[in-house]
Design a protein around this motif. Structure first.
Motif, PDB file in Angstrom:
ATOM      1  N   ALA A  78      -9.272   0.353   2.103  1.00  0.00           N
ATOM      2  CA  ALA A  78      -7.983   0.963   1.761  1.00  0.00           C
ATOM      3  C   ALA A  78      -6.917  -0.120   1.690  1.00  0.00           C
ATOM      4  O   ALA A  78      -7.044  -1.193   2.294  1.00  0.00           O
ATOM      5  CB  ALA A  78      -7.593   2.015   2.793  1.00  0.00           C
ATOM      6  N   ALA A  79      -5.844   0.164   0.924  1.00  0.00           N
ATOM      7  CA  ALA A  79      -4.759  -0.810   0.758  1.00  0.00           C
ATOM      8  C   ALA A  79      -3.463  -0.081   0.438  1.00  0.00           C
ATOM      9  O   ALA A  79      -3.475   1.037  -0.091  1.00  0.00           O
ATOM     10  CB  ALA A  79      -5.094  -1.811  -0.344  1.00  0.00           C
ATOM     11  N   ASP A  80      -2.349  -0.734   0.754  1.00  0.00           N
ATOM     12  CA  ASP A  80      -1.030  -0.204   0.393  1.00  0.00           C
ATOM     13  C   ASP A  80      -0.807  -0.322  -1.112  1.00  0.00           C
ATOM     14  O   ASP A  80      -1.360  -1.212  -1.773  1.00  0.00           O
ATOM     15  CB  ASP A  80       0.074  -0.981   1.107  1.00  0.00           C
ATOM     16  N   GLY A  81       0.039   0.566  -1.642  1.00  0.00           N
ATOM     17  CA  GLY A  81       0.371   0.537  -3.054  1.00  0.00           C
ATOM     18  C   GLY A  81       1.721  -0.110  -3.317  1.00  0.00           C
ATOM     19  O   GLY A  81       2.561  -0.235  -2.425  1.00  0.00           O
ATOM     20  N   PHE A  82       1.928  -0.514  -4.565  1.00  0.00           N
ATOM     21  CA  PHE A  82       3.218  -1.046  -5.002  1.00  0.00           C
ATOM     22  C   PHE A  82       3.311  -0.888  -6.515  1.00  0.00           C
ATOM     23  O   PHE A  82       2.305  -0.697  -7.210  1.00  0.00           O
ATOM     24  CB  PHE A  82       3.390  -2.527  -4.611  1.00  0.00           C
ATOM     25  N   THR A  83       4.525  -0.966  -7.050  1.00  0.00           N
ATOM     26  CA  THR A  83       4.763  -0.861  -8.490  1.00  0.00           C
ATOM     27  C   THR A  83       4.840  -2.253  -9.084  1.00  0.00           C
ATOM     28  O   THR A  83       5.618  -3.095  -8.628  1.00  0.00           O
ATOM     29  CB  THR A  83       6.066  -0.095  -8.779  1.00  0.00           C
ATOM     30  N   GLN A  88       3.264  -0.187 -13.483  1.00  0.00           N
ATOM     31  CA  GLN A  88       2.012   0.447 -13.102  1.00  0.00           C
ATOM     32  C   GLN A  88       1.819   0.383 -11.587  1.00  0.00           C
ATOM     33  O   GLN A  88       2.299  -0.529 -10.917  1.00  0.00           O
ATOM     34  CB  GLN A  88       0.827  -0.245 -13.792  1.00  0.00           C
ATOM     35  N   LEU A  89       1.112   1.378 -11.063  1.00  0.00           N
ATOM     36  CA  LEU A  89       0.771   1.345  -9.650  1.00  0.00           C
ATOM     37  C   LEU A  89      -0.392   0.393  -9.433  1.00  0.00           C
ATOM     38  O   LEU A  89      -1.385   0.435 -10.151  1.00  0.00           O
ATOM     39  CB  LEU A  89       0.382   2.744  -9.162  1.00  0.00           C
ATOM     40  N   ASP A  90      -0.277  -0.458  -8.438  1.00  0.00           N
ATOM     41  CA  ASP A  90      -1.348  -1.368  -8.067  1.00  0.00           C
ATOM     42  C   ASP A  90      -1.519  -1.306  -6.553  1.00  0.00           C
ATOM     43  O   ASP A  90      -0.688  -0.718  -5.846  1.00  0.00           O
ATOM     44  CB  ASP A  90      -1.026  -2.784  -8.530  1.00  0.00           C
ATOM     45  N   LEU A  91      -2.591  -1.907  -6.072  1.00  0.00           N
ATOM     46  CA  LEU A  91      -2.868  -1.951  -4.647  1.00  0.00           C
ATOM     47  C   LEU A  91      -3.014  -3.398  -4.205  1.00  0.00           C
ATOM     48  O   LEU A  91      -3.452  -4.259  -4.966  1.00  0.00           O
ATOM     49  CB  LEU A  91      -4.155  -1.184  -4.327  1.00  0.00           C
ATOM     50  N   LEU A  92      -2.638  -3.646  -2.968  1.00  0.00           N
ATOM     51  CA  LEU A  92      -2.740  -5.002  -2.439  1.00  0.00           C
ATOM     52  C   LEU A  92      -4.185  -5.479  -2.427  1.00  0.00           C
ATOM     53  O   LEU A  92      -5.119  -4.684  -2.277  1.00  0.00           O
ATOM     54  CB  LEU A  92      -2.178  -5.053  -1.017  1.00  0.00           C
ATOM     55  N   ARG A  93      -4.357  -6.787  -2.596  1.00  0.00           N
ATOM     56  CA  ARG A  93      -5.686  -7.381  -2.507  1.00  0.00           C
ATOM     57  C   ARG A  93      -6.115  -7.499  -1.045  1.00  0.00           C
ATOM     58  O   ARG A  93      -5.307  -7.327  -0.132  1.00  0.00           O
ATOM     59  CB  ARG A  93      -5.682  -8.755  -3.171  1.00  0.00           C
ATOM     60  N   GLU A 243      11.706  -0.067  -3.189  1.00  0.00           N
ATOM     61  CA  GLU A 243      11.438  -0.885  -4.371  1.00  0.00           C
ATOM     62  C   GLU A 243      12.648  -0.945  -5.300  1.00  0.00           C
ATOM     63  O   GLU A 243      13.491  -0.054  -5.325  1.00  0.00           O
ATOM     64  CB  GLU A 243      10.230  -0.344  -5.141  1.00  0.00           C
ATOM     65  N   ARG A 244      12.687  -2.028  -6.105  1.00  0.00           N
ATOM     66  CA  ARG A 244      13.720  -2.229  -7.115  1.00  0.00           C
ATOM     67  C   ARG A 244      13.073  -2.339  -8.486  1.00  0.00           C
ATOM     68  O   ARG A 244      11.949  -2.810  -8.613  1.00  0.00           O
ATOM     69  CB  ARG A 244      14.537  -3.487  -6.828  1.00  0.00           C
ATOM     70  N   TRP A 245      13.827  -1.953  -9.521  1.00  0.00           N
ATOM     71  CA  TRP A 245      13.345  -2.008 -10.899  1.00  0.00           C
ATOM     72  C   TRP A 245      14.502  -2.486 -11.769  1.00  0.00           C
ATOM     73  O   TRP A 245      15.555  -1.856 -11.818  1.00  0.00           O
ATOM     74  CB  TRP A 245      12.872  -0.632 -11.352  1.00  0.00           C
ATOM     75  N   THR A 246      14.349  -3.629 -12.452  1.00  0.00           N
ATOM     76  CA  THR A 246      15.402  -4.195 -13.286  1.00  0.00           C
ATOM     77  C   THR A 246      15.257  -3.705 -14.724  1.00  0.00           C
ATOM     78  O   THR A 246      14.165  -3.720 -15.286  1.00  0.00           O
ATOM     79  CB  THR A 246      15.354  -5.726 -13.246  1.00  0.00           C
TER      80      THR A 246
END
Length: 329
Positions: A78-83, A88-93, A243-246
């Motif tokens: 399992a891993a945390d998610g991020f944008t 797109q949604l991705d997961l930590l390595r 999270e931030r989005w520019t």
């Protein structure tokens, strides 16, 4: 040890498909699919989604099917998610540390071996900490297949994952803010023409719920003159809390009216556990920028400079006439 370029390339190949629904990975003979297990939480679910109190635990399972012609052995974690920067949604390595869902979820096995055409359930447990903050937390459960390093020393890690969304009970406080709105202007040599204004701003999810937003942008001159709206803008991707989005929005047909204003209006979009979307109160912010008609100013300066020269010469001529008249008197 890999050289720096090869190491960088290997890192770029560590991509993950986070499936919002049953998904399939394929490359040559190695091919597999994943889906949620059918149980008391539902059948044919799009993903794993729970609303839980702090301290609560659940047990669920992921189904993995081998679609290939050879046995496969997959790592499971399992891993945390991020944008990502492309929305797109991705997961930590595995070499990145999780602090949320990636820590709360424990897979029943770290690897799973599946024969061709067969499938297995991978059980997992999710334990919400007693001190978990209210609101939305996102991660996923990953299946991973790493190839052996090739002659160049590059190993490719193919990952297929299912998202896990947890809404921890407590006060839900969805909130978006617009930060640093400003306008850049690219004009034209024609002093009476128009140019393109680029409105830039950052959307910051300062609340505790996952939010997307509808966007509206309008550029005006002083006193609201010559208003121009940006064309239809896409909704932002879903942003996790913090999270931030520019955003960069071009607006055509803007005259150089010296001082421009840009009104940014966001309508936050909140999804509930059932997948329905509700709109929240709009958030508005205004930024500014210069749009100086340099060509027109240059013409004014030149004309003004010429007029000043004529006045000076006229004054000198009048003074010379007066001096001549006084000498002859």
């Amino acid at each position: 040890m890999l050289s720096r370029p090869l190491a960088l390339l290997a890192a770029l190949l560590l991509s993950v498909l986070v499936a919002p629904a049953p998904a399939q990975a394929a490359e040559g003979e190695a091919s597999w699919a994943i889906r949620t297990a059918s149980n008391t939480y539902g059948d044919a679910r799009q993903n794993f989604s729970y609303t839980l109190n702090p301290g609560a635990t659940v047990e669920d399972a992921l189904v993995v099917h081998n679609d290939g012609t050879e046995p496969i052995t997959l790592a499971v974690y399992a891993a945390d998610g991020f944008t990502t920067t492309d929305g797109q949604l991705d997961l930590l390595r595995t070499d990145q540390e999780s602090h949320g869902v990636g820590v709360w979820v424990t897979a029943g096995r770290s690897t799973v071996k599946i024969k061709p055409g067969r499938e297995k359930q991978v059980p997992f447990a999710l334990a919400v900490p007693d001190n978990a903050t209210p609101g939305d937390h996102l991660g996923g459960i990953v299946t991973s297949l790493t190839s052996e390093a090739n002659d160049a020393g590059i190993a490719v890690d193919r990952r297929l994952a299912m998202r896990i969304r947890v809404r921890v009970s407590g006060e839900l406080a969805p909130q978006l803010t617009v930060e640093d709105p400003h306008v850049d202007y690219d004009g034209t040599a024609n002093p009476l023409g128009t140019g393109e204004a680029t409105v830039e701003y950052t959307i910051h999810n300062t609340g505790n719920a996952i939010l997307a937003a509808r966007q509206e942008v309008r550029v005006t001159g002083p006193f609201g003159w010559a208003g121009r709206d940006a064309p239809d803008l896409p909704d932002t991707p879903e942003l996790l809390p913090g999270e931030r989005w520019t955003v960069s929005v071009p607006v055509d047909g803007v005259p150089p009216l010296v001082r421009l204003s840009a009104q940014v209006r966001l309508v936050p979009l909140l999804n509930d556990a059932a997948g329905s979307t509700s709109t929240l109160d709009a958030v508005e912010e205004t930024g500014h920028g210069w749009a100086v008609p340099w060509t027109l100013l240059l013409v004014v300066v030149l004309v003004g400079g010429g007029g000043t020269g004529l006045v000076v010469r006229d004054r000198r001529l009048r003074a010379a006439v007066r001096e001549t008249a006084s000498a002859s008197a």
